[in-house]
Design a protein around this motif. Structure first.
Motif, PDB file in Angstrom:
ATOM      1  N   GLY A 142       0.803  -1.225   0.000  1.00 20.33           N
ATOM      2  CA  GLY A 142       0.000   0.000   0.000  1.00 20.33           C
ATOM      3  C   GLY A 142       0.828   1.263   0.000  1.00 20.33           C
ATOM      4  N   PRO A 143       0.632   2.120   1.031  1.00 17.78           N
ATOM      5  CA  PRO A 143       1.313   3.418   1.041  1.00 17.78           C
ATOM      6  C   PRO A 143       2.799   3.334   1.376  1.00 17.78           C
ATOM      7  CG  PRO A 143       0.055   3.148   3.036  1.00 17.78           C
ATOM      8  CD  PRO A 143      -0.276   1.956   2.148  1.00 17.78           C
ATOM      9  N   ASN A 144       3.297   2.146   1.651  1.00 17.11           N
ATOM     10  CA  ASN A 144       4.707   1.985   1.983  1.00 17.11           C
ATOM     11  C   ASN A 144       5.551   1.639   0.764  1.00 17.11           C
ATOM     12  OD1 ASN A 144       4.245   2.431   4.763  1.00 17.11           O
ATOM     13  ND2 ASN A 144       3.464   0.362   4.921  1.00 17.11           N
ATOM     14  N   VAL A 145       5.122   2.089  -0.384  1.00 20.25           N
ATOM     15  CA  VAL A 145       5.829   1.835  -1.645  1.00 20.25           C
ATOM     16  C   VAL A 145       6.383   3.158  -2.144  1.00 20.25           C
ATOM     17  CG1 VAL A 145       5.568   1.100  -4.048  1.00 20.25           C
ATOM     18  CG2 VAL A 145       4.341  -0.099  -2.227  1.00 20.25           C
ATOM     19  N   ILE A 146       7.604   3.117  -2.637  1.00 24.64           N
ATOM     20  CA  ILE A 146       8.185   4.310  -3.243  1.00 24.64           C
ATOM     21  C   ILE A 146       8.664   3.952  -4.641  1.00 24.64           C
ATOM     22  CG2 ILE A 146      10.473   3.916  -2.256  1.00 24.64           C
ATOM     23  CD1 ILE A 146      10.579   7.061  -1.977  1.00 24.64           C
ATOM     24  N   ALA A 147       8.433   4.854  -5.570  1.00 21.69           N
ATOM     25  CA  ALA A 147       8.826   4.650  -6.964  1.00 21.69           C
ATOM     26  C   ALA A 147       9.700   5.822  -7.399  1.00 21.69           C
ATOM     27  CB  ALA A 147       7.587   4.560  -7.845  1.00 21.69           C
ATOM     28  N   ALA A 148      10.713   5.533  -8.221  1.00 18.56           N
ATOM     29  CA  ALA A 148      11.611   6.557  -8.749  1.00 18.56           C
ATOM     30  C   ALA A 148      11.412   6.643 -10.256  1.00 18.56           C
ATOM     31  CB  ALA A 148      13.057   6.222  -8.426  1.00 18.56           C
ATOM     32  N   TYR A 149      11.257   7.852 -10.764  1.00 19.09           N
ATOM     33  CA  TYR A 149      11.010   8.075 -12.183  1.00 19.09           C
ATOM     34  C   TYR A 149      12.058   9.003 -12.771  1.00 19.09           C
ATOM     35  CZ  TYR A 149       6.365   6.134 -11.396  1.00 19.09           C
ATOM     36  OH  TYR A 149       5.329   5.299 -11.073  1.00 19.09           O
ATOM     37  N   ASP A 150      12.474   8.698 -13.984  1.00 23.12           N
ATOM     38  CA  ASP A 150      13.298   9.587 -14.783  1.00 23.12           C
ATOM     39  C   ASP A 150      12.365  10.074 -15.878  1.00 23.12           C
ATOM     40  OD1 ASP A 150      15.155  10.949 -16.245  1.00 23.12           O
ATOM     41  OD2 ASP A 150      16.493   9.251 -16.558  1.00 23.12           O
ATOM     42  N   GLY A 151      11.786  11.238 -15.664  1.00 19.28           N
ATOM     43  CA  GLY A 151      10.716  11.693 -16.557  1.00 19.28           C
ATOM     44  C   GLY A 151       9.507  10.792 -16.350  1.00 19.28           C
ATOM     45  N   GLU A 152       9.047  10.147 -17.410  1.00 23.58           N
ATOM     46  CA  GLU A 152       7.911   9.224 -17.341  1.00 23.58           C
ATOM     47  C   GLU A 152       8.347   7.777 -17.106  1.00 23.58           C
ATOM     48  OE1 GLU A 152       4.533  10.024 -17.665  1.00 23.58           O
ATOM     49  OE2 GLU A 152       5.264  12.075 -17.441  1.00 23.58           O
ATOM     50  N   LYS A 153       9.643   7.506 -17.192  1.00 18.35           N
ATOM     51  CA  LYS A 153      10.151   6.137 -17.099  1.00 18.35           C
ATOM     52  C   LYS A 153      10.380   5.724 -15.652  1.00 18.35           C
ATOM     53  CE  LYS A 153      13.952   3.188 -18.582  1.00 18.35           C
ATOM     54  NZ  LYS A 153      15.188   3.099 -19.354  1.00 18.35           N
ATOM     55  N   LEU A 154       9.788   4.598 -15.236  1.00 16.32           N
ATOM     56  CA  LEU A 154      10.023   4.038 -13.921  1.00 16.32           C
ATOM     57  C   LEU A 154      11.428   3.449 -13.898  1.00 16.32           C
ATOM     58  CD1 LEU A 154       8.814   3.174 -11.132  1.00 16.32           C
ATOM     59  CD2 LEU A 154       8.222   1.011 -12.245  1.00 16.32           C
ATOM     60  N   VAL A 155      12.262   3.917 -12.960  1.00 22.95           N
ATOM     61  CA  VAL A 155      13.647   3.439 -12.893  1.00 22.95           C
ATOM     62  C   VAL A 155      13.961   2.754 -11.572  1.00 22.95           C
ATOM     63  CG1 VAL A 155      14.480   5.111 -14.590  1.00 22.95           C
ATOM     64  CG2 VAL A 155      14.549   5.691 -12.144  1.00 22.95           C
ATOM     65  N   GLY A 156      13.044   2.800 -10.617  1.00 23.89           N
ATOM     66  CA  GLY A 156      13.252   2.128  -9.344  1.00 23.89           C
ATOM     67  C   GLY A 156      11.955   2.006  -8.586  1.00 23.89           C
ATOM     68  N   VAL A 157      11.839   0.963  -7.780  1.00 19.86           N
ATOM     69  CA  VAL A 157      10.663   0.765  -6.944  1.00 19.86           C
ATOM     70  C   VAL A 157      11.086  -0.005  -5.703  1.00 19.86           C
ATOM     71  CG1 VAL A 157       9.910  -1.381  -8.063  1.00 19.86           C
ATOM     72  CG2 VAL A 157       8.228   0.080  -6.941  1.00 19.86           C
ATOM     73  N   GLY A 158      10.450   0.306  -4.575  1.00 21.10           N
ATOM     74  CA  GLY A 158      10.791  -0.386  -3.349  1.00 21.10           C
ATOM     75  C   GLY A 158       9.637  -0.455  -2.377  1.00 21.10           C
ATOM     76  N   ALA A 159       9.635  -1.524  -1.576  1.00 15.87           N
ATOM     77  CA  ALA A 159       8.646  -1.703  -0.511  1.00 15.87           C
ATOM     78  C   ALA A 159       9.225  -2.663   0.509  1.00 15.87           C
ATOM     79  CB  ALA A 159       7.338  -2.258  -1.070  1.00 15.87           C
ATOM     80  N   GLY A 160       9.000  -2.382   1.756  1.00  9.82           N
ATOM     81  CA  GLY A 160       9.438  -3.276   2.816  1.00  9.82           C
ATOM     82  C   GLY A 160      10.919  -3.565   2.823  1.00  9.82           C
ATOM     83  N   GLY A 161      11.716  -2.604   2.416  1.00 11.17           N
ATOM     84  CA  GLY A 161      13.163  -2.793   2.399  1.00 11.17           C
ATOM     85  C   GLY A 161      13.694  -3.430   1.133  1.00 11.17           C
ATOM     86  N   ASP A 162      12.819  -3.924   0.264  1.00  7.28           N
ATOM     87  CA  ASP A 162      13.222  -4.537  -1.003  1.00  7.28           C
ATOM     88  C   ASP A 162      13.179  -3.471  -2.090  1.00  7.28           C
ATOM     89  OD1 ASP A 162      13.845  -6.381  -3.011  1.00  7.28           O
ATOM     90  OD2 ASP A 162      11.738  -6.879  -3.326  1.00  7.28           O
ATOM     91  N   VAL A 163      14.323  -3.151  -2.654  1.00  8.19           N
ATOM     92  CA  VAL A 163      14.414  -2.104  -3.677  1.00  8.19           C
ATOM     93  C   VAL A 163      14.960  -2.701  -4.965  1.00  8.19           C
ATOM     94  CG1 VAL A 163      15.510   0.085  -4.306  1.00  8.19           C
ATOM     95  CG2 VAL A 163      14.775  -0.308  -1.952  1.00  8.19           C
ATOM     96  N   THR A 164      14.338  -2.337  -6.076  1.00  8.52           N
ATOM     97  CA  THR A 164      14.812  -2.743  -7.401  1.00  8.52           C
ATOM     98  C   THR A 164      15.067  -1.483  -8.212  1.00  8.52           C
ATOM     99  OG1 THR A 164      13.529  -4.778  -7.329  1.00  8.52           O
ATOM    100  CG2 THR A 164      14.271  -4.040  -9.492  1.00  8.52           C
ATOM    101  N   VAL A 165      16.253  -1.393  -8.793  1.00  6.56           N
ATOM    102  CA  VAL A 165      16.632  -0.239  -9.609  1.00  6.56           C
ATOM    103  C   VAL A 165      17.040  -0.745 -10.984  1.00  6.56           C
ATOM    104  CG1 VAL A 165      18.240   1.698  -9.823  1.00  6.56           C
ATOM    105  CG2 VAL A 165      17.364   1.055  -7.565  1.00  6.56           C
ATOM    106  N   HIS A 166      16.601  -0.045 -12.014  1.00  2.69           N
ATOM    107  CA  HIS A 166      16.971  -0.380 -13.382  1.00  2.69           C
ATOM    108  C   HIS A 166      18.494  -0.418 -13.488  1.00  2.69           C
ATOM    109  CE1 HIS A 166      17.559   0.042 -17.696  1.00  2.69           C
ATOM    110  NE2 HIS A 166      16.298  -0.329 -17.850  1.00  2.69           N
ATOM    111  N   PRO A 167      19.047  -1.433 -14.169  1.00  2.00           N
ATOM    112  CA  PRO A 167      20.511  -1.566 -14.254  1.00  2.00           C
ATOM    113  C   PRO A 167      21.231  -0.316 -14.748  1.00  2.00           C
ATOM    114  CG  PRO A 167      19.456  -3.525 -15.140  1.00  2.00           C
ATOM    115  CD  PRO A 167      18.360  -2.529 -14.851  1.00  2.00           C
ATOM    116  N   ALA A 168      20.628   0.437 -15.647  1.00  2.00           N
ATOM    117  CA  ALA A 168      21.288   1.633 -16.177  1.00  2.00           C
ATOM    118  C   ALA A 168      21.372   2.762 -15.149  1.00  2.00           C
ATOM    119  CB  ALA A 168      20.537   2.123 -17.423  1.00  2.00           C
TER     120      ALA A 168
END
Length: 78
Positions: free
Chosen positions: A36-62
């Motif tokens: 739910g509200p414990n999610v954070i997303a990172a965007y470069d313009g309109e492109k999703l480049v990272g997302v995380g929740a509960g300590g698990d973070v995924t970032v685009h390799p570039a």
């Protein structure tokens, strides 16, 4: 371009685009929805480049060397 951070669950299409090469993408998206509200997303313009929740973070390799994971964890304070 400056990276923008949003505390929200990203759209499924953007999320799966980010995790295209990652295993267990479906299970990880279900975990995001339940976070739910414990999610954070990172965007470069309109492109999703990272997302995380509960300590698990995924970032685009570039974008790995741009401190996105560190900044996301700082914003949420996991």
């Amino acid at each position: 371009m400056k990276i923008a951070f949003e505390i929200k669950v990203p759209e499924a299409e953007a999320f799966f685009g980010l995790l295209n090469e990652a295993a267990d993408a479906n299970a990880r998206y279900e975990a995001l929805l339940s976070a739910g509200p414990n999610v954070i997303a990172a965007y470069d313009g309109e492109k999703l480049v990272g997302v995380g929740a509960g300590g698990d973070v995924t970032v685009h390799p570039a974008y790995l060397r741009r401190d996105i994971e560190h900044n996301m964890k700082k914003l949420v304070r996991w």
